[in-house]
Design a protein around this motif. Structure first.
Motif, mmCIF file in Angstrom:
data_model
loop_
_atom_site.group_PDB
_atom_site.id
_atom_site.type_symbol
_atom_site.label_atom_id
_atom_site.label_comp_id
_atom_site.label_asym_id
_atom_site.label_seq_id
_atom_site.Cartn_x
_atom_site.Cartn_y
_atom_site.Cartn_z
ATOM 1 N N UNK A 54 -4.560 -48.417 23.055
ATOM 2 C CA UNK A 54 -4.937 -48.307 24.456
ATOM 3 C C UNK A 54 -4.732 -46.889 24.953
ATOM 4 N N UNK A 55 -4.903 -46.715 26.275
ATOM 5 C CA UNK A 55 -4.733 -45.380 26.829
ATOM 6 C C UNK A 55 -4.364 -45.447 28.306
ATOM 7 N N UNK A 56 -3.835 -44.331 28.803
ATOM 8 C CA UNK A 56 -3.473 -44.176 30.206
ATOM 9 C C UNK A 56 -4.200 -42.951 30.731
ATOM 10 N N UNK A 57 -4.850 -43.092 31.879
ATOM 11 C CA UNK A 57 -5.464 -41.941 32.541
ATOM 12 C C UNK A 57 -4.685 -41.673 33.824
ATOM 13 N N UNK A 58 -4.572 -40.397 34.174
ATOM 14 C CA UNK A 58 -3.849 -40.000 35.381
ATOM 15 C C UNK A 58 -4.871 -39.541 36.410
ATOM 16 N N UNK A 59 -4.854 -40.183 37.573
ATOM 17 C CA UNK A 59 -5.756 -39.831 38.667
ATOM 18 C C UNK A 59 -4.890 -39.574 39.894
ATOM 19 N N UNK A 60 -4.674 -38.298 40.203
ATOM 20 C CA UNK A 60 -3.742 -37.882 41.254
ATOM 21 C C UNK A 60 -2.359 -38.434 40.939
ATOM 22 N N UNK A 61 -1.862 -39.396 41.711
ATOM 23 C CA UNK A 61 -0.530 -39.952 41.451
ATOM 24 C C UNK A 61 -0.600 -41.363 40.874
ATOM 25 N N UNK A 62 -1.784 -41.814 40.496
ATOM 26 C CA UNK A 62 -1.970 -43.152 39.939
ATOM 27 C C UNK A 62 -2.199 -43.064 38.437
ATOM 28 N N UNK A 63 -1.544 -43.947 37.691
ATOM 29 C CA UNK A 63 -1.670 -44.004 36.230
ATOM 30 C C UNK A 63 -2.362 -45.313 35.883
ATOM 31 N N UNK A 64 -3.579 -45.235 35.384
ATOM 32 C CA UNK A 64 -4.393 -46.416 35.093
ATOM 33 C C UNK A 64 -4.322 -46.713 33.602
ATOM 34 N N UNK A 65 -3.961 -47.955 33.272
ATOM 35 C CA UNK A 65 -3.769 -48.381 31.882
ATOM 36 C C UNK A 65 -4.956 -49.214 31.420
ATOM 37 N N UNK A 66 -5.418 -48.930 30.177
ATOM 38 C CA UNK A 66 -6.492 -49.699 29.542
ATOM 39 C C UNK A 66 -6.017 -50.151 28.165
ATOM 40 N N UNK A 67 -6.437 -51.343 27.760
ATOM 41 C CA UNK A 67 -6.034 -51.862 26.455
ATOM 42 C C UNK A 67 -6.935 -51.308 25.349
ATOM 43 N N UNK A 68 -6.796 -51.844 24.144
ATOM 44 C CA UNK A 68 -7.546 -51.321 22.992
ATOM 45 C C UNK A 68 -9.036 -51.592 23.072
ATOM 46 N N UNK A 69 -9.442 -52.475 23.995
ATOM 47 C CA UNK A 69 -10.864 -52.755 24.199
ATOM 48 C C UNK A 69 -11.375 -52.067 25.463
ATOM 49 N N UNK A 70 -10.595 -51.133 25.979
ATOM 50 C CA UNK A 70 -10.895 -50.374 27.204
ATOM 51 C C UNK A 70 -10.959 -51.241 28.454
ATOM 52 N N UNK A 71 -10.329 -52.423 28.400
ATOM 53 C CA UNK A 71 -10.235 -53.277 29.588
ATOM 54 C C UNK A 71 -9.059 -52.799 30.425
ATOM 55 N N UNK A 72 -9.269 -52.714 31.709
ATOM 56 C CA UNK A 72 -8.222 -52.229 32.610
ATOM 57 C C UNK A 72 -7.089 -53.241 32.705
ATOM 58 N N UNK A 73 -5.863 -52.773 32.509
ATOM 59 C CA UNK A 73 -4.681 -53.620 32.635
ATOM 60 C C UNK A 73 -4.134 -53.523 34.057
ATOM 61 N N UNK A 74 -4.085 -52.303 34.602
ATOM 62 C CA UNK A 74 -3.578 -52.134 35.958
ATOM 63 C C UNK A 74 -3.312 -50.682 36.288
ATOM 64 N N UNK A 75 -2.836 -50.456 37.510
ATOM 65 C CA UNK A 75 -2.489 -49.121 37.988
ATOM 66 C C UNK A 75 -1.004 -49.076 38.294
ATOM 67 N N UNK A 76 -0.372 -47.955 38.000
ATOM 68 C CA UNK A 76 1.070 -47.812 38.151
ATOM 69 C C UNK A 76 1.405 -46.456 38.751
#
Length: 100
Positions: A45-67
């Motif tokens: 999976x991966x995490x992208x950083x957008x300003x102060x939000x960290x968006x998590x995606x699983x191995x199928x690029x499905x969004x898990x959530x924002x942190x």
């Protein structure tokens, strides 16, 4: 995690508690705002950083959530890659059997 892991903000090493071997993820910074995780050499999976939000995606690029933090985002992916507990699996089977 290894001592080469870095935080999104400072580039300093991240200190964390070790994760059990069955759910251990290796993290690499792919870009200044993208962190990629692998599990036993496989993409996890991966995490992208957008300003102060960290968006998590699983191995199928499905969004898990924002942190709010990178540490929370990483933990969410660790939790998502762990195998389900026996009680949770039993509950899932009961719910699915009621739908039939």
């Amino acid at each position: 995690m290894s001592s080469t892991d870095t935080s999104a903000r400072s580039g300093a090493p991240i200190e964390s508690n070790p994760i059990p071997a069955s759910a251990e993820l290796a993290w690499r910074q792919a870009d200044h705002d993208v962190f990629v995780a692998t599990n036993s050499g496989e993409f996890a999976g991966f995490v992208t950083v957008d300003n102060s939000t960290h968006v998590v995606h699983d191995r199928h690029s499905r969004r898990i959530g924002s942190y709010p933090t990178l540490a929370a985002a990483r933990q969410a992916l660790v939790d998502a890659t762990r195998p389900p507990s026996r009680s949770r699996e039993r509950l899932r089977r009961r719910i699915l059997s009621r739908r039939r």
